[in-house]
Design a protein around this motif. Structure first.
Motif, PDB file in Angstrom:
ATOM      1  N   ASP A 164       3.834  10.296  -6.319  1.00 31.02           N
ATOM      2  CA  ASP A 164       3.155  10.941  -6.061  1.00 31.02           C
ATOM      3  C   ASP A 164       2.200  12.443  -7.308  1.00 31.02           C
ATOM      4  O   ASP A 164       2.146  13.107  -6.975  1.00 31.02           O
ATOM      5  CB  ASP A 164       4.539  12.197  -5.819  1.00 31.02           C
ATOM      6  CG  ASP A 164       4.586  11.665  -3.718  1.00 31.02           C
ATOM      7  OD1 ASP A 164       4.213  10.579  -2.923  1.00 31.02           O
ATOM      8  OD2 ASP A 164       6.144  11.747  -3.876  1.00 31.02           O
TER       9      ASP A 164
ATOM     10  N   VAL B 264       1.369  -1.607  -0.001  1.00 32.44           N
ATOM     11  CA  VAL B 264      -0.554   0.419  -0.226  1.00 32.44           C
ATOM     12  C   VAL B 264       1.093   1.289   0.138  1.00 32.44           C
ATOM     13  O   VAL B 264       1.855   1.006   0.803  1.00 32.44           O
ATOM     14  CB  VAL B 264      -0.693   0.138   1.147  1.00 32.44           C
ATOM     15  CG1 VAL B 264      -1.716   1.428   1.401  1.00 32.44           C
ATOM     16  CG2 VAL B 264      -1.873  -1.500   0.991  1.00 32.44           C
ATOM     17  N   TYR B 265      -0.004   2.591  -0.926  1.00 28.66           N
ATOM     18  CA  TYR B 265       1.535   3.473  -0.955  1.00 28.66           C
ATOM     19  C   TYR B 265       0.227   4.678  -0.784  1.00 28.66           C
ATOM     20  O   TYR B 265      -0.172   4.871  -1.855  1.00 28.66           O
ATOM     21  CB  TYR B 265       2.031   3.219  -2.586  1.00 28.66           C
ATOM     22  CG  TYR B 265       3.274   4.886  -2.792  1.00 28.66           C
ATOM     23  CD1 TYR B 265       4.098   4.662  -2.218  1.00 28.66           C
ATOM     24  CD2 TYR B 265       2.113   5.892  -2.901  1.00 28.66           C
ATOM     25  CE1 TYR B 265       4.692   5.499  -2.615  1.00 28.66           C
ATOM     26  CE2 TYR B 265       3.294   6.740  -3.083  1.00 28.66           C
ATOM     27  CZ  TYR B 265       4.817   6.427  -3.044  1.00 28.66           C
ATOM     28  OH  TYR B 265       5.638   7.987  -3.320  1.00 28.66           O
ATOM     29  N   GLU B 266       0.327   4.981   0.155  1.00 23.64           N
ATOM     30  CA  GLU B 266      -0.704   5.719   0.305  1.00 23.64           C
ATOM     31  C   GLU B 266      -1.856   5.047   0.357  1.00 23.64           C
ATOM     32  O   GLU B 266      -2.334   4.261   0.855  1.00 23.64           O
ATOM     33  CB  GLU B 266      -0.809   8.083  -0.074  1.00 23.64           C
ATOM     34  CG  GLU B 266       0.800   8.121   0.039  1.00 23.64           C
ATOM     35  CD  GLU B 266       0.423   9.942  -0.052  1.00 23.64           C
ATOM     36  OE1 GLU B 266      -0.586  10.120  -0.714  1.00 23.64           O
ATOM     37  OE2 GLU B 266       1.566  10.347  -0.216  1.00 23.64           O
ATOM     38  N   ASP B 267      -3.265   5.513  -0.352  1.00 28.75           N
ATOM     39  CA  ASP B 267      -4.307   5.367  -0.396  1.00 28.75           C
ATOM     40  C   ASP B 267      -4.307   4.135  -1.861  1.00 28.75           C
ATOM     41  O   ASP B 267      -5.794   4.289  -2.495  1.00 28.75           O
ATOM     42  CB  ASP B 267      -5.487   5.691  -0.783  1.00 28.75           C
ATOM     43  CG  ASP B 267      -5.328   6.785  -1.514  1.00 28.75           C
ATOM     44  OD1 ASP B 267      -4.537   7.202  -2.129  1.00 28.75           O
ATOM     45  OD2 ASP B 267      -6.152   7.979  -1.560  1.00 28.75           O
ATOM     46  N   LEU B 268      -3.707   4.158  -2.074  1.00 29.70           N
ATOM     47  CA  LEU B 268      -3.350   3.055  -3.458  1.00 29.70           C
ATOM     48  C   LEU B 268      -2.629   1.584  -3.231  1.00 29.70           C
ATOM     49  O   LEU B 268      -1.578   1.401  -2.592  1.00 29.70           O
ATOM     50  CB  LEU B 268      -2.091   3.947  -4.420  1.00 29.70           C
ATOM     51  CG  LEU B 268      -2.358   5.233  -4.907  1.00 29.70           C
ATOM     52  CD1 LEU B 268      -1.155   5.378  -5.947  1.00 29.70           C
ATOM     53  CD2 LEU B 268      -3.965   5.210  -5.802  1.00 29.70           C
ATOM     54  N   LEU B 269      -3.566   0.503  -3.655  1.00 27.86           N
ATOM     55  CA  LEU B 269      -2.984  -0.855  -3.379  1.00 27.86           C
ATOM     56  C   LEU B 269      -2.333  -1.501  -4.374  1.00 27.86           C
ATOM     57  O   LEU B 269      -2.471  -0.846  -5.875  1.00 27.86           O
ATOM     58  CB  LEU B 269      -4.032  -1.616  -3.200  1.00 27.86           C
ATOM     59  CG  LEU B 269      -3.540  -3.279  -3.640  1.00 27.86           C
ATOM     60  CD1 LEU B 269      -2.854  -4.143  -2.172  1.00 27.86           C
ATOM     61  CD2 LEU B 269      -4.957  -4.267  -3.218  1.00 27.86           C
TER      62      LEU B 269
ATOM     63  N   LYS C 109      -4.969  12.630  -7.543  1.00 26.63           N
ATOM     64  CA  LYS C 109      -6.460  12.437  -6.727  1.00 26.63           C
ATOM     65  C   LYS C 109      -7.332  13.271  -7.138  1.00 26.63           C
ATOM     66  O   LYS C 109      -7.879  13.532  -7.018  1.00 26.63           O
ATOM     67  CB  LYS C 109      -5.908  12.373  -5.513  1.00 26.63           C
ATOM     68  CG  LYS C 109      -4.279  12.060  -5.030  1.00 26.63           C
ATOM     69  CD  LYS C 109      -4.175  12.449  -3.211  1.00 26.63           C
ATOM     70  CE  LYS C 109      -3.293  11.384  -3.339  1.00 26.63           C
ATOM     71  NZ  LYS C 109      -2.116  11.198  -2.160  1.00 26.63           N
TER      72      LYS C 109
END
Length: 80
Positions: free
Chosen positions: A76, A50-55, A80
């Motif tokens: 980054d 998981v990268y911030e809110d991404l799977l 979003k």
């Protein structure tokens, strides 16, 4: 493991899995815990994190995902 205890996981390898384990990784100035799945017969393995809110799922030859490759990985710039 908690959602489906009989599914392949770290403590319960499936027939096609060589190994399933967690790995701490550094991604562009942040630490993540990734789930690595190595397959017995496939030429590509899988890694999930998981990268911030991404799977994120990367499926490729394990030689590709070196520490150097992951250290420059960033999402980054994604809107979003």
């Amino acid at each position: 493991k908690e959602l489906s205890p009989k599914s392949a996981n770290i403590d319960n390898l499936g027939d096609q899995h060589e190994s399933i384990y967690n790995k701490q990784m550094k991604l562009n100035e942040r630490e993540v815990t990734a789930l690595v799945i190595e397959y017995k017969e496939a030429t590509r393995d899988s890694i999930f994190f998981v990268y911030e809110d991404l799977l994120v799922m990367v499926r490729c030859n394990s030689d590709v995902w070196s520490d150097q490759w992951f250290s420059t990985l960033s999402f980054d710039t994604i809107s979003k």
